[in-house]
Design a protein around this motif. Sequence first.
Motif, mmCIF file in Angstrom:
data_model
loop_
_atom_site.group_PDB
_atom_site.id
_atom_site.type_symbol
_atom_site.label_atom_id
_atom_site.label_comp_id
_atom_site.label_asym_id
_atom_site.label_seq_id
_atom_site.Cartn_x
_atom_site.Cartn_y
_atom_site.Cartn_z
ATOM 1 N N ALA A 1 2.792 -1.234 5.857
ATOM 2 C CA ALA A 1 1.402 -1.051 6.290
ATOM 3 C C ALA A 1 0.518 -0.365 5.265
ATOM 4 O O ALA A 1 -0.657 -0.124 5.538
ATOM 5 C CB ALA A 1 1.380 -0.234 7.591
ATOM 6 N N SER A 2 1.040 -0.062 4.076
ATOM 7 C CA SER A 2 0.259 0.758 3.150
ATOM 8 C C SER A 2 -0.689 -0.040 2.268
ATOM 9 O O SER A 2 -1.580 0.538 1.651
ATOM 10 C CB SER A 2 1.197 1.587 2.265
ATOM 11 N N GLY A 3 -0.527 -1.351 2.201
ATOM 12 C CA GLY A 3 -1.395 -2.163 1.363
ATOM 13 C C GLY A 3 -2.685 -2.543 2.066
ATOM 14 O O GLY A 3 -2.947 -2.159 3.206
ATOM 15 N N VAL A 4 -3.506 -3.324 1.369
ATOM 16 C CA VAL A 4 -4.799 -3.745 1.916
ATOM 17 C C VAL A 4 -4.609 -4.525 3.214
ATOM 18 O O VAL A 4 -5.290 -4.277 4.217
ATOM 19 C CB VAL A 4 -5.565 -4.594 0.881
ATOM 20 N N ARG B 1 -3.143 -2.151 6.133
ATOM 21 C CA ARG B 1 -4.111 -1.207 6.687
ATOM 22 C C ARG B 1 -5.137 -1.921 7.570
ATOM 23 O O ARG B 1 -5.540 -1.416 8.623
ATOM 24 C CB ARG B 1 -4.801 -0.433 5.567
ATOM 25 N N ASN B 2 -5.552 -3.098 7.146
ATOM 26 C CA ASN B 2 -6.495 -3.860 7.963
ATOM 27 C C ASN B 2 -5.844 -4.385 9.237
ATOM 28 O O ASN B 2 -6.495 -4.469 10.290
ATOM 29 C CB ASN B 2 -7.095 -4.998 7.146
ATOM 30 N N LEU B 3 -4.569 -4.730 9.161
ATOM 31 C CA LEU B 3 -3.844 -5.132 10.368
ATOM 32 C C LEU B 3 -3.747 -3.978 11.359
ATOM 33 O O LEU B 3 -3.918 -4.165 12.571
ATOM 34 C CB LEU B 3 -2.436 -5.600 9.998
ATOM 35 N N GLY C 1 -12.562 1.974 -2.161
ATOM 36 C CA GLY C 1 -11.421 2.869 -2.185
ATOM 37 C C GLY C 1 -10.116 2.239 -1.783
ATOM 38 O O GLY C 1 -9.096 2.928 -1.707
ATOM 39 N N ASP C 2 -10.099 0.905 -1.549
ATOM 40 C CA ASP C 2 -8.857 0.279 -1.096
ATOM 41 C C ASP C 2 -7.993 -0.237 -2.246
ATOM 42 O O ASP C 2 -6.903 -0.755 -2.023
ATOM 43 C CB ASP C 2 -9.134 -0.838 -0.096
ATOM 44 N N GLY C 3 -8.478 -0.080 -3.481
ATOM 45 C CA GLY C 3 -7.682 -0.445 -4.641
ATOM 46 C C GLY C 3 -7.598 -1.927 -4.928
ATOM 47 O O GLY C 3 -6.841 -2.341 -5.808
#
Length: 301
Positions: A12-15, A18-20, A165-167
Amino acid sequence: MGAMEKYLVLGASGVVGRNLMARLGDKVALATYHSRPVPGAVRFDLGKDSLDTVLSAAQGATGAFLLLGMTNIDACHTRQAEARKINVDAILDLAKALADMGVKPVFTSTDYVFGGNRGGYREEDQPDPITAYGAFKAEVEKDLMETVGNYAVARLSRVIGAQRGDGSLFDGWMDAIENNEPIHSADDQIFSPIFATDAVEALVWLADSGANGLYNVCGPEAWSRYGLCAKFCDKVSALGKPVPQILRCKINGMGLKAIRPLDTSMSSSKLSRASGIKLMGADEMMERFLRSCGHGAPLAV
Protein backbone atom coordinates in the motif's frame (compact mmCIF):
# COMPACT_ATOMS: atom_id res chain seq x y z
CA MET A 1 -19.58 -2.90 -3.96
CA GLY A 2 -21.79 -4.76 -1.53
CA ALA A 3 -21.96 -3.68 2.10
CA MET A 4 -20.08 -6.71 3.43
CA GLU A 5 -17.22 -6.79 0.92
CA LYS A 6 -13.68 -6.41 2.27
CA TYR A 7 -10.40 -6.12 0.44
CA LEU A 8 -6.69 -6.61 1.04
CA VAL A 9 -4.30 -3.94 -0.25
CA LEU A 10 -0.97 -5.74 -0.28
CA GLY A 11 1.74 -3.22 -1.01
CA ALA A 12 0.00 0.00 0.00
CA SER A 13 2.96 2.38 0.11
CA GLY A 14 3.12 3.28 -3.58
CA VAL A 15 1.01 5.72 -5.58
CA VAL A 16 -1.55 3.06 -6.53
CA GLY A 17 -1.72 1.56 -3.04
CA ARG A 18 -2.25 4.88 -1.30
CA ASN A 19 -4.99 5.85 -3.73
CA LEU A 20 -6.63 2.46 -3.29
CA MET A 21 -6.63 2.93 0.48
CA ALA A 22 -8.34 6.29 0.07
CA ARG A 23 -10.86 4.86 -2.40
CA LEU A 24 -11.83 1.81 -0.35
CA GLY A 25 -11.83 3.41 3.10
CA ASP A 26 -13.22 1.08 5.77
CA LYS A 27 -13.56 -1.73 3.23
CA VAL A 28 -9.81 -2.39 3.63
CA ALA A 29 -9.52 -5.51 5.78
CA LEU A 30 -5.71 -5.45 5.67
CA ALA A 31 -3.09 -3.18 4.14
CA THR A 32 0.62 -3.94 4.11
CA TYR A 33 3.83 -2.08 3.40
CA HIS A 34 7.47 -3.14 3.22
CA SER A 35 9.91 -0.26 3.73
CA ARG A 36 7.74 2.89 3.70
CA PRO A 37 5.26 2.96 6.59
CA VAL A 38 1.62 3.67 5.78
CA PRO A 39 -0.91 4.70 8.45
CA GLY A 40 -3.20 1.81 9.27
CA ALA A 41 -1.02 -0.75 7.46
CA VAL A 42 1.17 -3.53 8.83
CA ARG A 43 4.73 -4.29 7.81
CA PHE A 44 5.02 -7.40 5.65
CA ASP A 45 8.10 -8.71 3.83
CA LEU A 46 6.92 -10.99 1.04
CA GLY A 47 10.35 -12.54 0.66
CA LYS A 48 10.80 -13.45 4.35
CA ASP A 49 7.57 -13.37 6.33
CA SER A 50 5.04 -16.16 6.67
CA LEU A 51 1.90 -15.79 4.59
CA ASP A 52 -0.14 -16.38 7.75
CA THR A 53 -0.29 -12.64 8.47
CA VAL A 54 -2.09 -12.08 5.18
CA LEU A 55 -4.14 -15.25 5.07
CA SER A 56 -5.54 -14.84 8.58
CA ALA A 57 -6.85 -11.40 7.63
CA ALA A 58 -8.22 -12.74 4.34
CA GLN A 59 -11.03 -14.66 6.01
CA GLY A 60 -14.25 -13.20 4.65
CA ALA A 61 -12.50 -10.90 2.17
CA THR A 62 -13.64 -10.94 -1.45
CA GLY A 63 -10.62 -9.50 -3.26
CA ALA A 64 -6.92 -8.85 -2.79
CA PHE A 65 -4.82 -6.33 -4.71
CA LEU A 66 -1.30 -7.71 -5.21
CA LEU A 67 0.81 -4.56 -5.57
CA LEU A 68 3.82 -5.83 -3.65
CA GLY A 69 7.16 -7.19 -4.81
CA MET A 70 10.58 -5.98 -5.94
CA THR A 71 9.72 -3.13 -8.31
CA ASN A 72 13.12 -1.55 -8.98
CA ILE A 73 13.96 -2.60 -12.53
CA ASP A 74 17.72 -2.28 -12.14
CA ALA A 75 17.65 -4.23 -8.86
CA CYS A 76 15.72 -7.02 -10.58
CA HIS A 77 18.44 -7.07 -13.23
CA THR A 78 21.40 -7.20 -10.85
CA ARG A 79 19.79 -9.48 -8.22
CA GLN A 80 17.78 -11.80 -10.41
CA ALA A 81 17.71 -14.84 -8.12
CA GLU A 82 16.41 -12.80 -5.20
CA ALA A 83 13.96 -10.93 -7.41
CA ARG A 84 12.60 -14.13 -8.93
CA LYS A 85 12.02 -15.64 -5.50
CA ILE A 86 9.89 -12.64 -4.55
CA ASN A 87 8.29 -11.57 -7.84
CA VAL A 88 7.43 -15.07 -9.09
CA ASP A 89 7.60 -17.77 -6.41
CA ALA A 90 6.24 -15.80 -3.45
CA ILE A 91 3.64 -13.93 -5.49
CA LEU A 92 2.28 -17.16 -6.96
CA ASP A 93 2.20 -18.86 -3.57
CA LEU A 94 0.25 -15.92 -2.19
CA ALA A 95 -2.14 -15.62 -5.14
CA LYS A 96 -2.96 -19.33 -5.12
CA ALA A 97 -3.46 -19.44 -1.36
CA LEU A 98 -5.86 -16.51 -1.58
CA ALA A 99 -7.74 -18.07 -4.50
CA ASP A 100 -8.09 -21.32 -2.56
CA MET A 101 -9.81 -19.31 0.18
CA GLY A 102 -12.24 -17.78 -2.30
CA VAL A 103 -10.47 -14.41 -2.35
CA LYS A 104 -10.02 -13.08 -5.87
CA PRO A 105 -6.39 -12.03 -6.50
CA VAL A 106 -5.95 -8.93 -8.64
CA PHE A 107 -2.32 -8.99 -9.76
CA THR A 108 -0.66 -5.84 -11.05
CA SER A 109 1.57 -6.54 -14.02
CA THR A 110 3.40 -4.10 -16.28
CA ASP A 111 3.78 -2.88 -19.85
CA TYR A 112 7.39 -4.10 -19.49
CA VAL A 113 6.19 -7.59 -20.42
CA PHE A 114 6.67 -6.26 -23.98
CA GLY A 115 9.94 -5.72 -25.78
CA GLY A 116 8.88 -2.28 -26.95
CA ASN A 117 9.68 -2.61 -30.63
CA ARG A 118 6.33 -1.38 -31.95
CA GLY A 119 3.84 -0.24 -29.28
CA GLY A 120 0.06 -0.30 -29.44
CA TYR A 121 0.02 -3.64 -27.64
CA ARG A 122 -3.25 -5.46 -26.95
CA GLU A 123 -4.04 -8.18 -24.46
CA GLU A 124 -3.75 -10.92 -27.08
CA ASP A 125 -0.20 -9.92 -28.09
CA GLN A 126 2.45 -12.33 -26.87
CA PRO A 127 4.83 -10.98 -24.23
CA ASP A 128 8.46 -10.64 -25.29
CA PRO A 129 10.19 -8.97 -22.33
CA ILE A 130 13.76 -7.72 -22.49
CA THR A 131 14.05 -6.99 -18.74
CA ALA A 132 14.12 -9.46 -15.87
CA TYR A 133 11.37 -7.43 -14.20
CA GLY A 134 9.12 -7.81 -17.25
CA ALA A 135 9.96 -11.50 -17.62
CA PHE A 136 8.96 -12.21 -14.02
CA LYS A 137 5.64 -10.41 -14.49
CA ALA A 138 4.96 -12.31 -17.72
CA GLU A 139 5.66 -15.61 -15.96
CA VAL A 140 3.13 -14.83 -13.24
CA GLU A 141 0.54 -13.78 -15.82
CA LYS A 142 0.91 -17.11 -17.61
CA ASP A 143 0.82 -19.22 -14.46
CA LEU A 144 -2.30 -17.49 -13.12
CA MET A 145 -4.05 -18.02 -16.45
CA GLU A 146 -3.23 -21.73 -16.38
CA THR A 147 -3.82 -22.55 -12.72
CA VAL A 148 -6.23 -20.10 -11.07
CA GLY A 149 -9.91 -19.94 -11.92
CA ASN A 150 -11.05 -16.61 -10.47
CA TYR A 151 -8.36 -13.95 -10.90
CA ALA A 152 -7.58 -10.74 -12.75
CA VAL A 153 -4.36 -9.25 -14.10
CA ALA A 154 -4.10 -5.46 -14.42
CA ARG A 155 -1.27 -4.75 -16.84
CA LEU A 156 -0.30 -1.22 -15.80
CA SER A 157 1.44 1.46 -17.79
CA ARG A 158 3.09 4.48 -16.13
CA VAL A 159 0.81 5.61 -13.29
CA ILE A 160 0.61 9.38 -12.83
CA GLY A 161 0.04 10.47 -9.25
CA ALA A 162 -2.89 12.73 -8.45
CA GLN A 163 -1.20 15.11 -6.00
CA ARG A 164 1.94 16.89 -4.95
CA GLY A 165 4.44 14.95 -2.87
CA ASP A 166 3.55 11.48 -4.14
CA GLY A 167 6.89 10.97 -5.89
CA SER A 168 5.39 10.21 -9.31
CA LEU A 169 6.29 11.69 -12.68
CA PHE A 170 4.48 15.05 -12.52
CA ASP A 171 5.64 15.54 -8.95
CA GLY A 172 9.26 15.12 -9.99
CA TRP A 173 8.83 17.64 -12.77
CA MET A 174 7.26 20.14 -10.37
CA ASP A 175 10.28 19.73 -8.08
CA ALA A 176 12.56 20.63 -10.99
CA ILE A 177 10.35 23.57 -12.03
CA GLU A 178 10.22 25.02 -8.52
CA ASN A 179 13.99 24.59 -8.09
CA ASN A 180 14.70 25.91 -11.61
CA GLU A 181 16.63 22.77 -12.50
CA PRO A 182 16.86 21.43 -16.07
CA ILE A 183 14.79 18.33 -16.77
CA HIS A 184 16.45 15.44 -18.59
CA SER A 185 13.73 13.67 -20.56
CA ALA A 186 13.97 10.74 -22.96
CA ASP A 187 12.42 11.36 -26.37
CA ASP A 188 12.53 7.69 -27.36
CA GLN A 189 10.63 6.14 -24.42
CA ILE A 190 6.91 5.86 -25.20
CA PHE A 191 4.11 4.68 -22.91
CA SER A 192 0.39 5.15 -22.24
CA PRO A 193 0.19 7.07 -18.94
CA ILE A 194 -2.82 6.59 -16.66
CA PHE A 195 -3.96 8.83 -13.83
CA ALA A 196 -3.83 7.15 -10.42
CA THR A 197 -7.54 7.61 -9.75
CA ASP A 198 -8.41 5.95 -13.08
CA ALA A 199 -6.05 3.06 -12.32
CA VAL A 200 -7.74 2.59 -8.94
CA GLU A 201 -11.23 2.59 -10.47
CA ALA A 202 -10.08 -0.07 -12.91
CA LEU A 203 -8.59 -2.21 -10.14
CA VAL A 204 -11.73 -1.97 -8.00
CA TRP A 205 -13.84 -2.89 -11.02
CA LEU A 206 -11.63 -5.93 -11.69
CA ALA A 207 -11.98 -7.06 -8.08
CA ASP A 208 -15.67 -6.36 -7.73
CA SER A 209 -17.05 -7.45 -11.10
CA GLY A 210 -17.17 -10.81 -12.79
CA ALA A 211 -14.23 -9.77 -14.95
CA ASN A 212 -11.59 -12.45 -15.28
CA GLY A 213 -8.23 -12.64 -16.99
CA LEU A 214 -5.99 -9.95 -18.41
CA TYR A 215 -6.72 -6.26 -18.96
CA ASN A 216 -4.41 -3.47 -20.07
CA VAL A 217 -4.84 -0.71 -17.49
CA CYS A 218 -3.46 2.34 -19.23
CA GLY A 219 -4.51 5.70 -20.56
CA PRO A 220 -6.03 6.27 -24.01
CA GLU A 221 -3.01 8.11 -25.43
CA ALA A 222 0.59 7.19 -26.25
CA TRP A 223 3.23 9.73 -25.24
CA SER A 224 6.98 9.96 -25.30
CA ARG A 225 8.42 10.99 -21.96
CA TYR A 226 9.83 14.13 -23.61
CA GLY A 227 6.54 15.01 -25.31
CA LEU A 228 4.60 14.60 -22.08
CA CYS A 229 7.13 16.71 -20.18
CA ALA A 230 7.03 19.47 -22.81
CA LYS A 231 3.23 19.59 -22.61
CA PHE A 232 3.35 19.68 -18.82
CA CYS A 233 5.80 22.58 -18.91
CA ASP A 234 3.56 24.39 -21.40
CA LYS A 235 0.67 24.02 -18.95
CA VAL A 236 2.78 25.46 -16.13
CA SER A 237 4.06 28.28 -18.33
CA ALA A 238 0.46 29.18 -19.25
CA LEU A 239 -0.07 29.89 -15.55
CA GLY A 240 2.67 32.51 -15.66
CA LYS A 241 5.29 30.38 -13.93
CA PRO A 242 8.82 30.16 -15.36
CA VAL A 243 9.91 26.71 -16.50
CA PRO A 244 13.44 25.31 -16.87
CA GLN A 245 15.05 23.88 -19.96
CA ILE A 246 14.05 20.39 -21.03
CA LEU A 247 17.09 18.43 -22.20
CA ARG A 248 16.39 15.65 -24.71
CA CYS A 249 18.13 12.36 -24.07
CA LYS A 250 17.85 8.66 -24.88
CA ILE A 251 16.53 6.35 -22.20
CA ASN A 252 19.27 3.77 -22.68
CA GLY A 253 21.98 6.42 -22.63
CA MET A 254 21.32 7.42 -19.03
CA GLY A 255 23.59 4.88 -17.32
CA LEU A 256 20.83 2.47 -16.30
CA LYS A 257 21.89 -1.08 -15.48
CA ALA A 258 19.02 -2.76 -17.37
CA ILE A 259 18.16 -1.86 -20.95
CA ARG A 260 14.65 -0.38 -21.14
CA PRO A 261 12.10 -1.21 -23.84
CA LEU A 262 11.33 1.82 -25.98
CA ASP A 263 7.68 1.78 -27.04
CA THR A 264 5.47 -0.07 -24.56
CA SER A 265 2.29 1.87 -25.37
CA MET A 266 -0.83 -0.27 -25.04
CA SER A 267 -4.48 -0.21 -26.03
CA SER A 268 -7.04 0.19 -23.23
CA SER A 269 -10.05 -0.47 -25.47
CA LYS A 270 -10.91 -3.81 -23.81
CA LEU A 271 -11.02 -2.19 -20.36
CA SER A 272 -13.02 0.81 -21.56
CA ARG A 273 -15.62 -1.33 -23.34
CA ALA A 274 -16.06 -3.77 -20.46
CA SER A 275 -16.00 -1.36 -17.51
CA GLY A 276 -17.41 1.85 -18.92
CA ILE A 277 -14.64 3.80 -17.16
CA LYS A 278 -13.82 7.03 -19.03
CA LEU A 279 -10.04 7.20 -18.95
CA MET A 280 -8.40 10.63 -18.81
CA GLY A 281 -6.09 11.97 -21.47
CA ALA A 282 -2.98 14.01 -20.73
CA ASP A 283 -4.74 17.40 -20.69
CA GLU A 284 -7.16 16.39 -17.96
CA MET A 285 -4.46 14.61 -15.93
CA MET A 286 -2.26 17.69 -15.95
CA GLU A 287 -5.06 20.11 -15.12
CA ARG A 288 -6.23 17.95 -12.21
CA PHE A 289 -2.69 17.61 -10.88
CA LEU A 290 -2.06 21.34 -11.13
CA ARG A 291 -5.35 22.13 -9.39
CA SER A 292 -4.26 19.80 -6.57
CA CYS A 293 -1.13 21.97 -6.27
CA GLY A 294 -3.28 25.07 -5.89
CA HIS A 295 -2.45 26.46 -9.33
CA GLY A 296 -5.96 26.55 -10.74
CA ALA A 297 -6.97 25.13 -14.11
CA PRO A 298 -4.72 26.28 -16.97
CA LEU A 299 -6.02 26.84 -20.45
CA ALA A 300 -5.72 23.84 -22.79
CA VAL A 301 -2.47 23.98 -24.73
